[in-house]
Design a protein around this motif. Structure first.
Motif, PDB file in Angstrom:
ATOM      1  N   UNK A 176      -3.023   3.291  56.034  1.00 53.51           N
ATOM      2  CA  UNK A 176      -3.930   3.184  54.895  1.00 53.51           C
ATOM      3  C   UNK A 176      -3.271   2.410  53.748  1.00 53.51           C
ATOM      4  N   UNK A 177      -2.023   2.753  53.429  1.00 54.98           N
ATOM      5  CA  UNK A 177      -1.313   2.066  52.339  1.00 54.98           C
ATOM      6  C   UNK A 177      -1.125   0.582  52.655  1.00 54.98           C
ATOM      7  N   UNK A 178      -0.711   0.279  53.894  1.00 55.67           N
ATOM      8  CA  UNK A 178      -0.518  -1.125  54.294  1.00 55.67           C
ATOM      9  C   UNK A 178      -1.859  -1.860  54.285  1.00 55.67           C
ATOM     10  N   UNK A 179      -2.890  -1.173  54.760  1.00 59.97           N
ATOM     11  CA  UNK A 179      -4.221  -1.772  54.787  1.00 59.97           C
ATOM     12  C   UNK A 179      -4.725  -2.092  53.395  1.00 59.97           C
ATOM     13  N   UNK A 180      -4.520  -1.174  52.457  1.00 59.17           N
ATOM     14  CA  UNK A 180      -4.951  -1.408  51.070  1.00 59.17           C
ATOM     15  C   UNK A 180      -4.223  -2.620  50.474  1.00 59.17           C
ATOM     16  N   UNK A 181      -2.947  -2.764  50.801  1.00 56.08           N
ATOM     17  CA  UNK A 181      -2.187  -3.925  50.315  1.00 56.08           C
ATOM     18  C   UNK A 181      -2.754  -5.216  50.904  1.00 56.08           C
ATOM     19  N   UNK A 182      -3.124  -5.180  52.178  1.00 54.69           N
ATOM     20  CA  UNK A 182      -3.711  -6.363  52.816  1.00 54.69           C
ATOM     21  C   UNK A 182      -5.091  -6.678  52.233  1.00 54.69           C
ATOM     22  N   UNK A 183      -5.854  -5.631  51.910  1.00 56.72           N
ATOM     23  CA  UNK A 183      -7.164  -5.832  51.277  1.00 56.72           C
ATOM     24  C   UNK A 183      -6.977  -6.494  49.913  1.00 56.72           C
ATOM     25  N   UNK A 184      -5.996  -5.999  49.163  1.00 57.92           N
ATOM     26  CA  UNK A 184      -5.722  -6.570  47.836  1.00 57.92           C
ATOM     27  C   UNK A 184      -5.319  -8.042  47.929  1.00 57.92           C
ATOM     28  N   UNK A 185      -4.662  -8.408  49.011  1.00 62.53           N
ATOM     29  CA  UNK A 185      -4.251  -9.807  49.218  1.00 62.53           C
ATOM     30  C   UNK A 185      -5.348 -10.649  49.868  1.00 62.53           C
ATOM     31  N   UNK A 186      -6.495 -10.025  50.167  1.00 57.71           N
ATOM     32  CA  UNK A 186      -7.602 -10.746  50.783  1.00 57.71           C
ATOM     33  C   UNK A 186      -7.406 -11.042  52.254  1.00 57.71           C
ATOM     34  N   UNK A 205      -9.915   4.533  62.505  1.00 55.12           N
ATOM     35  CA  UNK A 205     -10.723   5.304  63.449  1.00 55.12           C
ATOM     36  C   UNK A 205     -10.191   5.159  64.878  1.00 55.12           C
ATOM     37  N   UNK A 206      -9.748   3.946  65.231  1.00 56.88           N
ATOM     38  CA  UNK A 206      -9.160   3.742  66.567  1.00 56.88           C
ATOM     39  C   UNK A 206      -7.895   4.582  66.730  1.00 56.88           C
ATOM     40  N   UNK A 207      -7.087   4.657  65.693  1.00 59.99           N
ATOM     41  CA  UNK A 207      -5.872   5.483  65.753  1.00 59.99           C
ATOM     42  C   UNK A 207      -6.245   6.944  65.953  1.00 59.99           C
ATOM     43  N   UNK A 208      -7.233   7.433  65.204  1.00 64.03           N
ATOM     44  CA  UNK A 208      -7.679   8.830  65.359  1.00 64.03           C
ATOM     45  C   UNK A 208      -8.183   9.098  66.775  1.00 64.03           C
ATOM     46  N   UNK A 209      -8.967   8.173  67.307  1.00 63.47           N
ATOM     47  CA  UNK A 209      -9.522   8.331  68.656  1.00 63.47           C
ATOM     48  C   UNK A 209      -8.419   8.400  69.697  1.00 63.47           C
ATOM     49  N   UNK A 243     -12.037   0.715  60.625  1.00 62.20           N
ATOM     50  CA  UNK A 243     -12.121   0.610  62.099  1.00 62.20           C
ATOM     51  C   UNK A 243     -10.747   0.878  62.726  1.00 62.20           C
ATOM     52  N   UNK A 244      -9.707   0.311  62.156  1.00 59.47           N
ATOM     53  CA  UNK A 244      -8.349   0.511  62.678  1.00 59.47           C
ATOM     54  C   UNK A 244      -7.941   1.978  62.593  1.00 59.47           C
ATOM     55  N   UNK A 262     -10.430  -6.606  55.452  1.00 62.16           N
ATOM     56  CA  UNK A 262     -11.579  -6.009  54.767  1.00 62.16           C
ATOM     57  C   UNK A 262     -11.502  -4.484  54.867  1.00 62.16           C
ATOM     58  N   UNK A 263     -12.217  -3.820  53.985  1.00 59.68           N
ATOM     59  CA  UNK A 263     -12.290  -2.357  54.020  1.00 59.68           C
ATOM     60  C   UNK A 263     -12.833  -1.900  55.375  1.00 59.68           C
ATOM     61  N   UNK A 264     -13.812  -2.620  55.891  1.00 59.70           N
ATOM     62  CA  UNK A 264     -14.397  -2.303  57.197  1.00 59.70           C
ATOM     63  C   UNK A 264     -13.331  -2.363  58.293  1.00 59.70           C
TER      64      UNK A 264
END
Length: 188
Positions: free
Chosen positions: A151-161, A173-177, A170-171, A164-166
């Motif tokens: 989540x933290x890495x993803x938020x950093x990637x979202x901030x850098x464009x 959710x795949x980990x949870x599954x 999805x990633x 996407x949040x989607x």
């Protein structure tokens, strides 16, 4: 890390995957380590990853020195390999293969080395007071810290464009599954 596996297997898996980090597959190649057993064994990239793991975890000079030292103490061939397994914290077959690679054991390997069961390995560990925890899975559930890190890495990637949040959702959710399929708990 699959904490349902013994520590010796995890050690080898981490070294194996480290190879894939240093030498990623080309985009047109099959991604990941999900292969039918025969295809996996014959896959050159996986053989290279296993070879890398073997050399990283069991350096030639150290293996040769340990082999000659322990050969004087452990008279039974299986006990020698099991002691080396414990010494290098690797699976039994990994040390056996490495011994053949270094010509410390001749190929074909005699049956007495191959026909060793998990209970026989445990028996030798107990007999010589070896570190038996290496044979046991930790059972530790690292899903929550993993999800927090993703989540933290993803938020950093979202901030850098770059994501996407989607895509992040999805990633996660795949980990949870996947975690639920292998017996993990889906933390939020």
């Amino acid at each position: 890390l699959n904490s349902a596996m013994p520590q010796v297997n995890i050690n080898f898996a981490v070294a194996h995957e480290l190879y894939h980090i240093f030498y990623p597959l080309k985009p047109e190649s099959t991604q990941g380590d999900i292969f039918v057993v025969d295809s996996y064994v014959d896959n050159p990239n996986e053989k290279m990853a296993n070879g890398f793991a073997g050399m990283l975890l069991m350096p030639q000079r150290t293996v040769e020195s340990a082999f000659h030292y322990f050969r004087e103490i452990y008279q039974k061939p299986q006990e020698l390999v099991i002691r080396l397994m414990e010494y290098f914290s690797v699976p039994y077959m990994a040390i056996l293969i490495r011994l053949v690679e270094l010509d410390l054991l001749k190929s074909p390997v005699p049956e007495e080395y191959i026909d060793v069961t998990e209970p026989e390995i445990r028996e030798v560990f107990l007999k010589y007071s070896l570190n038996e925890t290496l044979l046991n899975p930790s059972g530790r559930n690292d899903l929550k810290p993993l999800l927090l890190q993703v989540h933290a890495e993803g938020k950093a990637l979202i901030a850098d464009g770059l994501l996407s949040e989607y895509q992040l959702n999805q990633s996660m959710e795949r980990i949870r599954t996947i975690a639920q399929k292998i017996g993990g708990t889906a933390y939020e």
